[in-house]
Structure formats: structure tokens, C-alpha cells
Scaffold this motif. Structure first.
Motif, PDB file in Angstrom:
ATOM      1  N   ASN A  58     -13.512   8.626  -1.003  1.00  0.00           N
ATOM      2  CA  ASN A  58     -12.912   9.065   0.442  1.00  0.00           C
ATOM      3  C   ASN A  58     -14.316   9.300   1.326  1.00  0.00           C
ATOM      4  N   ARG A  59     -14.606   8.467   2.152  1.00  0.00           N
ATOM      5  CA  ARG A  59     -15.982   8.781   2.939  1.00  0.00           C
ATOM      6  C   ARG A  59     -15.728   9.563   3.891  1.00  0.00           C
ATOM      7  N   VAL A  60     -14.502   9.819   4.443  1.00  0.00           N
ATOM      8  CA  VAL A  60     -14.106  10.848   5.468  1.00  0.00           C
ATOM      9  C   VAL A  60     -14.265  12.410   4.864  1.00  0.00           C
ATOM     10  N   VAL A  61     -13.988  12.618   3.568  1.00  0.00           N
ATOM     11  CA  VAL A  61     -14.031  13.812   2.926  1.00  0.00           C
ATOM     12  C   VAL A  61     -15.632  13.955   2.670  1.00  0.00           C
ATOM     13  N   LYS A  62     -16.068  13.128   1.973  1.00  0.00           N
ATOM     14  CA  LYS A  62     -17.366  13.322   1.297  1.00  0.00           C
ATOM     15  C   LYS A  62     -18.464  13.392   2.403  1.00  0.00           C
ATOM     16  N   ASP A  63     -18.337  12.832   3.492  1.00  0.00           N
ATOM     17  CA  ASP A  63     -19.141  13.023   4.823  1.00  0.00           C
ATOM     18  C   ASP A  63     -19.055  14.230   5.497  1.00  0.00           C
ATOM     19  N   ALA A  64     -18.091  14.988   5.099  1.00  0.00           N
ATOM     20  CA  ALA A  64     -17.844  16.448   5.771  1.00  0.00           C
ATOM     21  C   ALA A  64     -19.241  17.383   5.079  1.00  0.00           C
ATOM     22  N   PRO A 106     -10.484   1.987  -2.820  1.00  0.00           N
ATOM     23  CA  PRO A 106      -8.925   1.559  -3.163  1.00  0.00           C
ATOM     24  C   PRO A 106      -8.168   2.050  -2.095  1.00  0.00           C
ATOM     25  N   ILE A 107      -6.974   1.718  -2.031  1.00  0.00           N
ATOM     26  CA  ILE A 107      -5.797   2.179  -0.968  1.00  0.00           C
ATOM     27  C   ILE A 107      -5.499   3.360  -1.568  1.00  0.00           C
ATOM     28  N   LYS A 124      -1.168   6.302   3.627  1.00  0.00           N
ATOM     29  CA  LYS A 124      -2.112   5.602   2.741  1.00  0.00           C
ATOM     30  C   LYS A 124      -3.210   5.304   3.691  1.00  0.00           C
ATOM     31  N   MET A 125      -4.368   5.491   3.121  1.00  0.00           N
ATOM     32  CA  MET A 125      -5.723   4.961   3.739  1.00  0.00           C
ATOM     33  C   MET A 125      -6.804   4.316   2.991  1.00  0.00           C
ATOM     34  N   MET A 126      -7.656   3.804   3.367  1.00  0.00           N
ATOM     35  CA  MET A 126      -8.803   3.147   2.833  1.00  0.00           C
ATOM     36  C   MET A 126     -10.119   3.437   3.738  1.00  0.00           C
ATOM     37  N   THR A 127     -11.122   3.585   3.025  1.00  0.00           N
ATOM     38  CA  THR A 127     -12.429   3.827   3.940  1.00  0.00           C
ATOM     39  C   THR A 127     -13.362   2.554   3.372  1.00  0.00           C
ATOM     40  N   ILE A 128     -14.255   2.359   4.344  1.00  0.00           N
ATOM     41  CA  ILE A 128     -15.349   1.326   3.932  1.00  0.00           C
ATOM     42  C   ILE A 128     -16.837   1.884   4.076  1.00  0.00           C
ATOM     43  N   VAL A 130      -9.179   3.023   7.908  1.00  0.00           N
ATOM     44  CA  VAL A 130      -7.761   2.389   7.951  1.00  0.00           C
ATOM     45  C   VAL A 130      -6.847   3.203   7.521  1.00  0.00           C
ATOM     46  N   ILE A 131      -5.826   3.532   8.076  1.00  0.00           N
ATOM     47  CA  ILE A 131      -4.463   4.393   7.814  1.00  0.00           C
ATOM     48  C   ILE A 131      -3.143   3.619   8.224  1.00  0.00           C
ATOM     49  N   GLN A 132      -2.419   3.864   7.052  1.00  0.00           N
ATOM     50  CA  GLN A 132      -0.819   3.525   7.289  1.00  0.00           C
ATOM     51  C   GLN A 132       0.039   4.443   7.081  1.00  0.00           C
ATOM     52  N   TRP A 133       0.870   5.026   8.124  1.00  0.00           N
ATOM     53  CA  TRP A 133       1.608   6.130   8.001  1.00  0.00           C
ATOM     54  C   TRP A 133       2.963   5.799   7.359  1.00  0.00           C
TER      55      TRP A 133
END
Length: 258
Positions: A71-77, A113-114, A130-134, A146-149
């Protein structure tokens, strides 16, 4: 063909309470969101219809460091904080994340992965998505994720309004209008995002390029940061119009609703 919408903005902060106080001074509502117990992060949020700002902080640094999911969003923190309280990625919302994933892989991008996401809100209610990072970047600019609620947009809007998560700001009608990215080659970045996310162009030049995403837009301007640097909000509040609010390295600029 599945379209994407602008879901939210990630702004890394060390103290998730600070944006709540700063927004309150501007008569804007921000509130404690909740904790991502599986990732070690937590947030505060400010909604402007279904597009919102997520002020994301580290609640458990050791857990964030050892998150196994890509999860790049978390790792980038960890990469940003505590030194850089910066605007980071934008999140794009879809109602068919599998289709978007297949489409992006066809362009040669490497995706996570999603992943199933969840957090408890301030009332203890479970929020799921659900989400996925690039992976990587394009010319130094990180990709959106990308996210799907769970539930449709209309269902979520009704639910969030009835629960008080989405409510009228005391300042009056205010909407998120535009994200400004400062990049070394605006035309190349805009062309790339246009192709892979199927966005529409508004105007292109060597120094500024703009893409529309629904009634909102992404503007790429020439500079050396290769980063999201500013959010433009439209407001009917005379007290906010033509003013800016800076939080860390991110700027929120308020303009008049015409």
C-alpha cells in the motif's frame, strides 16, 4: 466504459487535530475520522460533498514500517513524515475497480493487488472499501490510487448526510474545484494521465495543461517539485474568497463561486 471520479486528497500531517482547529477558524468543518488498525495510520477528514480531504497521520510507526501489503499510501507516510507535511496523492473513485485494474495493467503499469480497507469511525462504525495503488511515478509525480466504496454514490451520499458526516459548512457553500500539480513537464504528464485514466483535456500548453474529471479538474503547471502542491476551493463566503490556508507544505486557496 467505467469512468473515474475525484474521490479525495491525501495530505500527510504529524498532528491530525491541527487541521481540525485551522479549518474551524475558517468556519469549515473537519473532524476526527478514525484509525486504520491494520496499517498503523489514522486520519481527520473534511467533506465537500463526496470529494473530501484526508489528513493522514502515523498512529503506530512500527506497524507502518512493517506493513506487508504493498500500500503505497501507507508506506509513503514513513517517507514524508515527520519532515514533510505534504499533499500527496489524489484518490480516484470507481464502481468497478477490477475493470480499472485490468485497463491500467494493459498500459504496462505495475499495480498492487486489490486490497480490502477498513477503519472504525469516531462512533465505532465500520467503514469498508477496496483499493489499489500504482507503483512508481511518471516523471517523478506519484500516480493517483483507485478506490471503490461499499455502496453506490447516491447511497453513500444519503448515508453520509444522514449521519452528519457530510453537512453544510458554517462558511456557506464551498466545493473542491481543482488540484494543482507542479511538474517539470506539464504537457507530458497531462497527456499520460489523460490516456491511462480516460480523462478529457481542457487546455494544453508547454507551461500549463488541464484535465477535466467530471465538473472538477487537475491542472499541471511547470515547476521543479513534481508533486501536488495546491487545492483550489470555490466558496460563497466573502471572508474566505481570495484567501489561502497553508498546512505544512500544502496550500488551500479559496476563490469565489461565480
Amino acid at each position: 466504459m467505467t469512468k473515474v471520479k475525484w474521490d479525495h486528497i491525501v495530505h500527510y500531517v504529524n498532528d491530525i487535530e491541527e487541521p481540525i482547529d485551522l479549518f474551524k477558524e475558517k468556519n469549515l468543518i473537519a473532524f476526527r475520522g478514525g484509525s486504520h488498525k491494520q496499517w498503523g495510520t489514522y486520519n481527520s477528514l473534511s467533506y465537500f460533498d463526496l470529494t473530501y480531504i484526508e489528513f493522514l497521520g502515523i498512529e503506530n510507526r512500527d506497524l507502518v514500517k512493517h506493513v506487508k501489503e504493498p500500500n503505497r499510501v501507507v508506506k509513503d507516510a514513513i517517507q514524508y513524515l515527520p519532515e514533510h507535511e505534504a499533499l500527496s496523492r489524489v484518490a480516484l473513485r470507481t464502481d468497478n475497480i477490477e475493470e480499472i485494474a485490468a485497463r491500467l495493467r494493459d498500459t504496462g503499469l505495475t499495480l498492487s493487488p486489490i486490497m480490502a480497507g477498513k477503519r472504525l469511525d469516531s462512533k465505532g462504525e465500520l467503514i469498508e472499501w477496496k483499493m489499489m495503488t500504482i507503483d512508481g511515478s511518471f516523471q517523478g509525480l506519484p500516480y493517483p490510487f483507485v478506490i471503490q466504496w461499499k455502496g453506490t454514490d447516491s447511497e453513500r451520499l444519503k448515508s453520509l448526510q444522514s449521519s452528519g458526516v457530510i453537512q453544510d459548512h458554517p462558511a456557506g457553500k464551498t466545493i473542491i474545484h481543482q488540484a494543482i500539480f507542479t511538474v517539470s513537464d506539464p504537457l507530458a504528464v497531462a497527456e499520460h494521465w489523460k490516456e491511462i485514466f480516460h480523462l478529457n483535456s481542457i487546455n494544453f500548453s508547454d507551461t500549463v495543461a488541464t484535465l477535466s474529471i467530471g465538473e472538477q479538474s487537475f491542472l499541471f503547471k511547470k515547476g521543479s517539485f513534481n508533486q501536488l502542491t495546491e487545492i483550489i476551493l470555490l466558496t460563497e463566503s466573502p471572508q474566505l474568497q481570495n484567501k489561502s490556508l497553508t498546512i505544512g507544505e500544502g496550500t488551500y486557496t479559496f476563490k469565489s463561486i461565480e
